[in-house]
Motif scaffolding. Structure first.
Motif, PDB file in Angstrom:
ATOM      1  N   LYS A  74       0.842  -1.205   0.000  1.00  0.00           N
ATOM      2  CA  LYS A  74       0.000   0.000   0.000  1.00  0.00           C
ATOM      3  C   LYS A  74       0.878   1.257   0.000  1.00  0.00           C
ATOM      4  CE  LYS A  74      -3.328   2.384   2.925  1.00  0.00           C
ATOM      5  NZ  LYS A  74      -3.915   2.427   4.253  1.00  0.00           N
ATOM      6  N   GLU A  75       1.881   1.279   0.842  1.00  0.00           N
ATOM      7  CA  GLU A  75       2.773   2.447   0.921  1.00  0.00           C
ATOM      8  C   GLU A  75       3.612   2.593  -0.350  1.00  0.00           C
ATOM      9  OE1 GLU A  75       2.946   4.903   3.303  1.00  0.00           O
ATOM     10  OE2 GLU A  75       1.181   3.936   4.157  1.00  0.00           O
ATOM     11  N   GLN A  76       4.028   1.476  -0.943  1.00  0.00           N
ATOM     12  CA  GLN A  76       4.791   1.554  -2.187  1.00  0.00           C
ATOM     13  C   GLN A  76       3.938   2.118  -3.323  1.00  0.00           C
ATOM     14  OE1 GLN A  76       6.021  -2.586  -2.316  1.00  0.00           O
ATOM     15  NE2 GLN A  76       8.151  -2.039  -1.868  1.00  0.00           N
ATOM     16  N   THR A  77       2.682   1.704  -3.369  1.00  0.00           N
ATOM     17  CA  THR A  77       1.766   2.224  -4.388  1.00  0.00           C
ATOM     18  C   THR A  77       1.561   3.722  -4.190  1.00  0.00           C
ATOM     19  OG1 THR A  77       0.652   0.093  -4.546  1.00  0.00           O
ATOM     20  CG2 THR A  77      -0.565   2.026  -5.338  1.00  0.00           C
ATOM     21  N   LYS A  78       1.354   4.122  -2.946  1.00  0.00           N
ATOM     22  CA  LYS A  78       1.172   5.554  -2.644  1.00  0.00           C
ATOM     23  C   LYS A  78       2.416   6.341  -3.045  1.00  0.00           C
ATOM     24  CE  LYS A  78       1.088   6.957   1.687  1.00  0.00           C
ATOM     25  NZ  LYS A  78       0.663   7.239   3.064  1.00  0.00           N
ATOM     26  N   LEU A  79       3.584   5.786  -2.788  1.00  0.00           N
ATOM     27  CA  LEU A  79       4.840   6.450  -3.149  1.00  0.00           C
ATOM     28  C   LEU A  79       4.945   6.630  -4.663  1.00  0.00           C
ATOM     29  CD1 LEU A  79       7.596   7.608  -2.370  1.00  0.00           C
ATOM     30  CD2 LEU A  79       8.488   5.267  -2.377  1.00  0.00           C
ATOM     31  N   LYS A  80       4.604   5.601  -5.425  1.00  0.00           N
ATOM     32  CA  LYS A  80       4.662   5.705  -6.889  1.00  0.00           C
ATOM     33  C   LYS A  80       3.701   6.774  -7.408  1.00  0.00           C
ATOM     34  CE  LYS A  80       6.071   0.963  -7.654  1.00  0.00           C
ATOM     35  NZ  LYS A  80       5.603  -0.395  -7.932  1.00  0.00           N
ATOM     36  N   ILE A  81       2.513   6.843  -6.826  1.00  0.00           N
ATOM     37  CA  ILE A  81       1.533   7.836  -7.268  1.00  0.00           C
ATOM     38  C   ILE A  81       2.018   9.246  -6.915  1.00  0.00           C
ATOM     39  CG2 ILE A  81      -0.833   8.650  -7.007  1.00  0.00           C
ATOM     40  CD1 ILE A  81      -1.631   5.700  -6.544  1.00  0.00           C
ATOM     41  N   MET A  82       2.616   9.390  -5.734  1.00  0.00           N
ATOM     42  CA  MET A  82       3.158  10.702  -5.354  1.00  0.00           C
ATOM     43  C   MET A  82       4.282  11.115  -6.298  1.00  0.00           C
ATOM     44  SD  MET A  82       3.284  10.663  -1.238  1.00  0.00           S
ATOM     45  CE  MET A  82       1.798  10.839  -0.279  1.00  0.00           C
ATOM     46  N   GLN A  83       5.107  10.163  -6.685  1.00  0.00           N
ATOM     47  CA  GLN A  83       6.190  10.470  -7.611  1.00  0.00           C
ATOM     48  C   GLN A  83       5.626  10.871  -8.976  1.00  0.00           C
ATOM     49  OE1 GLN A  83       8.297   6.768  -7.067  1.00  0.00           O
ATOM     50  NE2 GLN A  83       9.813   7.716  -5.722  1.00  0.00           N
ATOM     51  N   SER A  84       4.513  10.256  -9.366  1.00  0.00           N
ATOM     52  CA  SER A  84       3.895  10.633 -10.645  1.00  0.00           C
ATOM     53  C   SER A  84       3.297  12.039 -10.576  1.00  0.00           C
ATOM     54  CB  SER A  84       2.840   9.612 -11.073  1.00  0.00           C
ATOM     55  OG  SER A  84       1.687   9.725 -10.294  1.00  0.00           O
ATOM     56  N   GLU A  85       2.980  12.516  -9.370  1.00  0.00           N
ATOM     57  CA  GLU A  85       2.483  13.885  -9.208  1.00  0.00           C
ATOM     58  C   GLU A  85       3.526  14.910  -9.641  1.00  0.00           C
ATOM     59  OE1 GLU A  85      -0.432  15.418  -8.499  1.00  0.00           O
ATOM     60  OE2 GLU A  85      -1.383  13.459  -8.493  1.00  0.00           O
ATOM     61  N   LEU A  86       4.804  14.552  -9.547  1.00  0.00           N
ATOM     62  CA  LEU A  86       5.856  15.460 -10.026  1.00  0.00           C
ATOM     63  C   LEU A  86       5.740  15.649 -11.539  1.00  0.00           C
ATOM     64  CD1 LEU A  86       8.962  14.319  -7.942  1.00  0.00           C
ATOM     65  CD2 LEU A  86       7.682  16.457  -7.713  1.00  0.00           C
ATOM     66  N   ASN A  87       5.370  14.581 -12.258  1.00  0.00           N
ATOM     67  CA  ASN A  87       5.161  14.699 -13.709  1.00  0.00           C
ATOM     68  C   ASN A  87       3.947  15.556 -14.010  1.00  0.00           C
ATOM     69  OD1 ASN A  87       7.369  13.030 -14.202  1.00  0.00           O
ATOM     70  ND2 ASN A  87       6.105  11.189 -14.185  1.00  0.00           N
ATOM     71  N   VAL A  88       2.883  15.362 -13.245  1.00  0.00           N
ATOM     72  CA  VAL A  88       1.673  16.174 -13.411  1.00  0.00           C
ATOM     73  C   VAL A  88       2.021  17.636 -13.162  1.00  0.00           C
ATOM     74  CG1 VAL A  88      -0.619  16.676 -12.454  1.00  0.00           C
ATOM     75  CG2 VAL A  88       0.110  14.296 -12.778  1.00  0.00           C
ATOM     76  N   GLU A  89       2.801  17.865 -12.138  1.00  0.00           N
ATOM     77  CA  GLU A  89       3.214  19.226 -11.780  1.00  0.00           C
ATOM     78  C   GLU A  89       3.978  19.877 -12.931  1.00  0.00           C
ATOM     79  OE1 GLU A  89       3.113  22.388  -9.274  1.00  0.00           O
ATOM     80  OE2 GLU A  89       2.038  20.498  -9.119  1.00  0.00           O
ATOM     81  N   GLU A  90       4.839  19.119 -13.573  1.00  0.00           N
ATOM     82  CA  GLU A  90       5.606  19.653 -14.693  1.00  0.00           C
ATOM     83  C   GLU A  90       4.685  20.082 -15.839  1.00  0.00           C
ATOM     84  OE1 GLU A  90       9.031  18.115 -17.801  1.00  0.00           O
ATOM     85  OE2 GLU A  90       8.873  17.130 -15.856  1.00  0.00           O
ATOM     86  N   VAL A  91       3.683  19.276 -16.134  1.00  0.00           N
ATOM     87  CA  VAL A  91       2.731  19.600 -17.202  1.00  0.00           C
ATOM     88  C   VAL A  91       1.930  20.852 -16.846  1.00  0.00           C
ATOM     89  CG1 VAL A  91       0.654  18.792 -18.393  1.00  0.00           C
ATOM     90  CG2 VAL A  91       2.571  17.240 -18.055  1.00  0.00           C
TER      91      VAL A  91
END
Length: 144
Positions: free
Chosen positions: A104-121
């Motif tokens: 669960k925590e690993q999945t949350k971490l991956k999604i948070m890391q993908s937020e950096l890509n969203v932020e860039e866009v």
């Protein structure tokens, strides 16, 4: 971490996303802000477009930096939790609750890391809109 929409809660991912959504309000409304504050050529004498564009740019940069800092702090916090759970799993590899919590925590971490890509866009889209309207009035300082 304090945020305009409330406190950024790294533990509850849905709240994390809600706060980020609130923090992205300035980017979501950039076109409206530009249309209502930056004058067209015929009205350019009534408003100081240079100052208006400068203030808008500074607000955008402040919002971008605060979101980046908030996302990265949550990534750091969640990475630490994942590390602790990995250590627990190494000591007790048969404990299913630890394994579930780790996933669960690993999945949350991956999604948070993908937020950096969203932020860039989001940031790129906002800066493109800003540059289209303000490039003749204000040139932002070069970022090093």
């Amino acid at each position: 971490m304090a945020a305009p929409g409330g406190v950024l809660n790294c533990e509850d991912f849905s709240m994390f996303q809600e706060v980020l959504k609130g923090m992205r309000t300035i980017d979501d409304r950039i076109v409206h802000a530009l249309n209502t504050t930056v004058p067209t050529v015929s009205f350019s004498g009534k408003v100081d477009a240079t100052q208006t564009c400068k203030e808008l740019y500074e607000s955008l940069m402040e919002a971008h930096q605060s979101r980046d800092k908030a996302i990265k702090s949550c990534i750091t916090e969640t990475s630490a939790v994942v590390g602790q759970l990995r250590e627990k799993r190494a000591k007790d590899s048969d404990n299913l609750s630890i394994i579930k919590q780790l996933r669960k925590e690993q999945t949350k971490l991956k999604i948070m890391q993908s937020e950096l890509n969203v932020e860039e866009v989001v940031n790129d889209r906002s800066l493109k809109a800003f540059n289209e309207r303000c490039r003749i009035h204000y040139t932002p300082p070069k970022i090093k």
